[in-house]
Design an enzyme around this catalytic site. Structure first.
Site, PDB file in Angstrom:
ATOM      1  N   ASP A 270     -41.575 -14.466   0.307  1.00 36.59           N
ATOM      2  CA  ASP A 270     -41.669 -13.500  -0.781  1.00 36.59           C
ATOM      3  C   ASP A 270     -40.299 -12.820  -0.871  1.00 36.59           C
ATOM      4  O   ASP A 270     -39.485 -12.902   0.049  1.00 36.59           O
ATOM      5  CB  ASP A 270     -42.811 -12.493  -0.559  1.00 36.59           C
TER       6      ASP A 270
HETATM    7  C1  BGC Z   1     -43.910 -10.573  -5.443  1.00 34.64           C
HETATM    8  C2  BGC Z   1     -44.118 -12.058  -5.642  1.00 34.64           C
HETATM    9  C3  BGC Z   1     -43.207 -12.552  -6.733  1.00 34.64           C
HETATM   10  C4  BGC Z   1     -41.781 -12.240  -6.350  1.00 34.64           C
HETATM   11  C5  BGC Z   1     -40.753 -12.713  -7.361  1.00 34.64           C
HETATM   12  C6  BGC Z   1     -42.453 -10.205  -5.277  1.00 34.64           C
HETATM   13  O1  BGC Z   1     -42.276  -8.834  -5.449  1.00 34.64           O
HETATM   14  O2  BGC Z   1     -44.662 -10.131  -4.352  1.00 34.64           O
HETATM   15  O3  BGC Z   1     -45.459 -12.329  -5.951  1.00 34.64           O
HETATM   16  O4  BGC Z   1     -43.411 -13.916  -6.954  1.00 34.64           O
HETATM   17  O5  BGC Z   1     -41.641 -10.843  -6.228  1.00 34.64           O
HETATM   18  O6  BGC Z   1     -40.789 -11.945  -8.499  1.00 34.64           O
END
Ligand code: BGC
Length: 701
Positions: A238
């Site tokens: 993540d």
């Molecule tokens: C989120 C993810 C997301 C990623 C990219 C993170 O803050 O938890 O689900 O895919 O950002 O935007």
């Protein structure tokens, strides 16, 4: 040679030609949503995009601004909670396919979806991105969804692995969940996404488990994912979930992504290079990661000039799928006096009340936000469907203006700030503000006065919005905001027959539920949501949505709050163990407001003749289902297993959605999956309850 070995051999041949810099370029973000390729070897960069409700808008490579002239509007799809309410595998596949084709159409390789974490508490801000409280239902639909995405030569990235069930301090919180609960409740859908859905990639979660951050976890990534599940796909972090160069390098994580633009300083960038050069970390660790990335690229036909599928976005066919899903996702919670469906030819004057009727939802929620091609609001849907012969009046009734402190979403670059505050907060109550209270009272009064006029139908459309259902922020309670409870109570005194429609991403308290004869529920339902709602209200579509989560009376009816902890502190206790959602309510006899699996129809179905058989090692439950009403409709036949001596009273073991015209009968065949059998554990006597919801069990076998 198997394809897998073939991929590995090709990958090794490429790795042998690569410099350390080239390899390292492939395993961390070089842009906010892209890694580096190796041009001289014909290896392109890997391009990713969020997210579950459609392909997110493009961003500048190094900051969270969307450039101009992108023409990146897309089909805004119903959220995963809406999809889950359809209980329809075919629609899950079709919706995945739309997302995959649009991702290809927008030039993406990896779509960061679907989100499949289990809904442990109704307060989790990202519940709308997730499917259900039930791992079987989640896994079944997610596997179809993933298959739909990937047939477009785009990788799904199933997320967030694992036990990411809250937003509050999501970067720092450690989930204290015992291993049996972890496996049976929180990992089961991921296992299916990998084994049945063949997800080419998976995203590690922010939180910790058993003392390790999930994105560096030996237990989760090595023992479970690679060794037990034999996973050879790509593991992506993540954004900002990596914390240590050595641990991440030596873990089974393949790609580090983050929210900041110091790409060379990422843990798997220059610091890793130095550690390899000094001999602290072996280069083989990097090779293994590059191999996984190359395998993903081969699966997507990105290497060697192979022909790769092209995509498309905003096609009429995609909008039709969004409409089909939205129509089947709407849940008729109550229709005591058959106020619904409304009869269009009898409607001369309609009053619609509530800010949500005239508000769009596509542009919020965090990384799931979408730049929608358009969004039909409920008011627009009702007006266009009712036709020119009826007058439709509108009163907002309440306002969401500055009513509550917003989470991190007040500015455009919220994502850049998303690593602050432990990664997430719990919503705070709005400060008493007399000007605002006066405004709410005024709007309420205007709506009440209007409701006293003679209308053929009064429809309230309220609920939540993405100031509440949002990444990085959990709700503090289940109450409706903006004085809506008072408004609804007062309105119901004037119009007993008022239709209450709620839009939200998570259940809310409904203290007025006994007074309201008609309650309709919609999750954020995509660009055709308003059309779908109008179709249901007017009976063009017979509602068939069923709750994929328990609607508690209040949060004390939910086990995470009654027994476990939520949101906890540095640690959060999961002492409710497997008693999540209806497993708790059924086992402990705690009545919910509306139970798991509940959803009414404009017709009625009769169940009879249950039978059990085994075919090729698969247990199949069948029964006759007859449509005993006057209109055609869909029914979801739900099968719950009840094991002698089990800690949990009943668990969803299978379901099948059948379509029947008025008077028609069919035999519904439901293949069942028993959790203990998947784990090759004890064989115990099992009974099956067959019914229309977890409480409305019609047959036992
Ligand atoms: C989120 C993810 C997301 C990623 C990219 C993170 O803050 O938890 O689900 O895919 O950002 O935007």
């Amino acid at each position: 040679m198997t394809q897998k070995n073939d991929y590995s051999t090709r990958a090794h041949a490429l790795i042998a030609q690569m410099t350390l810099d080239e390899k390292i370029g492939m395993i961390h973000g070089a842009h906010l949503f892209q890694t580096k390729g190796v041009e001289r070897l014909g290896i392109p960069p890997l391009t990713m995009s969020d997210g579950p409700m459609g392909v997110r808008q493009n961003f500048e490579p190094d900051h969270w601004m969307t450039p101009e002239h992108q023409a990146d509007q897309v089909t805004y799809l119903p959220c995963n909670s809406a999809l889950a309410s359809t209980w329809n595998r075919v629609l899950a596949h079709e919706m995945g396919s739309v997302l995959g084709e649009e991702a290809r159409g927008r030039g993406k390789d990896v779509i960061l979806a679907p989100g499949i974490n289990i809904k442990r508490s109704p307060l989790c801000g990202r519940n709308f991105e997730y499917f259900s409280e039930d791992p079987y239902l989640t896994g079944e639909l997610a596997a179809e969804f993933i298959d739909g995405v990937q047939k477009w030569d785009v990788a799904a990235c199933v997320k967030h692995f694992a036990v990411n069930n809250q937003e509050t301090r999501r970067l720092e919180v450690e989930a204290d969940v015992d291993e049996e609960t972890l496996r049976t409740v929180y990992l089961r859908a991921f296992h299916k996404a990998v084994e049945k859905g063949h997800s080419y990639s998976i995203m590690g979660a922010y939180n910790l488990l058993y003392g390790e951050h999930c994105c560096q976890s030996e237990f989760l990534l090595k023992k479970i994912l690679r060794e037990e599940w034999n996973y050879d796909g790509t593991v992506i972090s993540d954004w900002g979930a990596v914390h240590d160069t050595k641990k991440a390098a030596e873990s089974e994580l393949d790609v580090e992504m983050s929210v900041t633009d110091n790409f060379n300083e990422y843990f798997l960038a220059d610091p890793l290079k130095k550690a390899i050069e000094s001999g602290e970390i072996s280069e083989e660790a990097v090779d293994r990661k590059v191999e996984h990335i190359l395998i993903l690229m081969m699966r997507l036909h990105m290497l060697g000039g192979e022909s790769r599928k092209g995509g498309a976005y905003n096609t009429p066919a995609h909008r039709q799928v969004a409409l089909d899903v939205a129509r089947q996702s709407i849940i008729l919670l109550k229709n005591d006096n058959q106020v619904l469906p409304l009869h269009k030819d009898r409607l001369k004057k309609v009053l619609v009340i509530g800010e949500n009727a005239d508000r769009i939802h596509s542009n919020g929620g965090g990384s799931a936000e979408i730049k929608a091609l358009y969004e039909v609001t409920s008011l627009l849907g009702i007006k266009t469907h009712v036709g020119g012969n009826a007058q439709v009046d509108y009163e907002p009734g309440y306002t969401s203006e500055k009513a509550e402190e917003k989470g991190q979403h007040g500015n455009v670059n919220w994502q850049q700030a998303s690593l602050e505050n432990g990664g997430g907060t719990t919503g705070k109550k709005a400060e008493e503000n007399s000007a605002l209270m006066h405004r709410q009272a005024q709007l309420r009064e205007e709506a009440l006065q209007k409701a006293k006029e003679s209308y053929d139908a009064v429809i309230f459309v309220g609920g939540l919005n993405h100031d509440h259902d949002a990444e990085g922020n959990d709700r503090s309670d289940m109450k409706l905001p903006y004085g809506q409870d008072l408004l609804v109570e007062e309105l119901l005194k004037i119009r007993k027959d008022m239709i209450v429609v709620l839009y939200a991403g998570s259940p809310v308290e409904m203290p007025w539920a006994d007074q309201a004869g008609t309650i309709v529920w919609s999750y954020y339902a995509g660009l055709e949501g308003g059309d779908a709602l109008a179709d249901v209200l007017l009976g063009n579509v017979n509602p068939s949505g069923k709750l994929a989560e328990t609607f508690y009376k209040d949060m004390n009816g939910c086990s995470a709050h009654a027994i476990g902890e939520f949101p906890g502190g540095d640690h959060v206790g999961y002492s409710e163990r497997q008693l999540v959602g209806y497993r708790y309510n059924d086992t402990m006899h705690v009545d919910p407001l509306f139970c798991f699996g509940h959803g009414l129809s404009y017709t009625t179905f009769e169940y009879s003749t249950p039978q059990y058989r085994e075919e090729n090692g698969q247990s199949i439950i069948s029964c006759r289902v007859r449509n005993t009403g006057n209109v055609s409709g869909n029914e979801t036949v739900q099968v719950y297993s009840r094991e002698d001596g089990a800690a949990v009273f009943q668990e969803l073991a299978g379901f099948e959605k059948v379509y029947l015209s008025a008077g028609q009968e069919c035999v519904a065949e439901v293949a069942v999956e028993l959790e203990h059998e998947i784990r090759h554990e004890r064989k115990v006597p099992v009974h099956f309850g067959i019914g229309s919801s977890s409480e409305d069990i019609r047959l036992i076998i």
